[in-house]
Scaffold this motif. Structure first.
Motif: not given
Length: 206
Positions: A42-49, A160-162, A178-182
């Motif tokens: 999830e860290l990379l997925v949300i981070g990619s967003g 997740m990307v959103g 931002s990924a951690l917040v997401g």
């Protein structure tokens, strides 16, 4: 330079140092997250967003990598249990730990899930693992499995990307922050979904 600008610069430098491996690495971690939920995909997925929001990576490649990784991981775990190949895991100590973890999640999930669960449970912590393994054990046919898994993976990927896209735009933080917040927001949403599922299950049992 502002803190947000400096953070974006560091993000860009990090992705450039990683090179073209960024999206394949994301897809691989998302696939591995099916049998091994602690994998921090999830860290990379949300981070990619968040990275896509500032133009460091492409939005479409981020969505595609996440979707393909999720769908492949689903299919792999499903096949592992449908064709009773878990003995392959038991040949190594790390595989045995993975097998035990999956069985614990299956036990917590309760009765074998229906078709809808293949779509919904992926939003709950450990739910993706339990539902895919249960689908394999139950022998759900490949065609409906792939349809539900594919559509569920697509919705999960957009979600997740959103999250990364919107948290990145709202906070202006580096992609990892931002990924951690997401991830925190996603966890809260997962808890709400898990609560709704638990209430519905109790009402049916009652």
């Amino acid at each position: 330079m502002s803190a947000a600008g400096a953070g974006a610069g560091l993000d860009a430098a990090w992705v450039e140092s990683l090179g073209w491996w960024f999206h394949p690495l994301t897809a691989l971690l998302v696939a591995l997250d099916a049998p091994v939920p602690p994998v921090p995909s999830e860290l990379l997925v949300i981070g990619s967003g968040a990275l896509a929001q500032v133009g460091t990576v492409g939005l479409f490649p981020s969505l595609l990598a996440t979707w393909l990784g999720c769908w492949a991981g689903d299919a792999g775990l499903y096949a592992l249990f449908r064709y009773r190949l878990t003995g392959l895991l038991d040949r190594a100590s790390w595989g045995q730990r993975i097998h035990r973890g999956i069985l614990k999640l299956l036990d917590k999930a309760g009765p074998a899930p229906g078709y809808a669960s293949l779509f919904v449970l992926r939003f709950v912590s450990g739910g993706r693992t339990a539902s895919m393994a249960a689908a394999g054990i139950a022998g759900i046919p490949w065609r409906p499995f792939l349809a539900l898994s594919g559509s569920g993976s697509a919705v999960w990927s957009v979600y997740m990307v959103g999250l990364g896209w919107f948290t990145g735009g709202a906070t202006g933080l580096p992609f990892w922050a931002s990924a951690l917040v997401g991830m925190a927001l996603g966890t809260l949403a997962g808890l709400v979904i898990a609560g709704v599922i638990a209430v519905r299950r109790r009402s049916k049992e009652g």
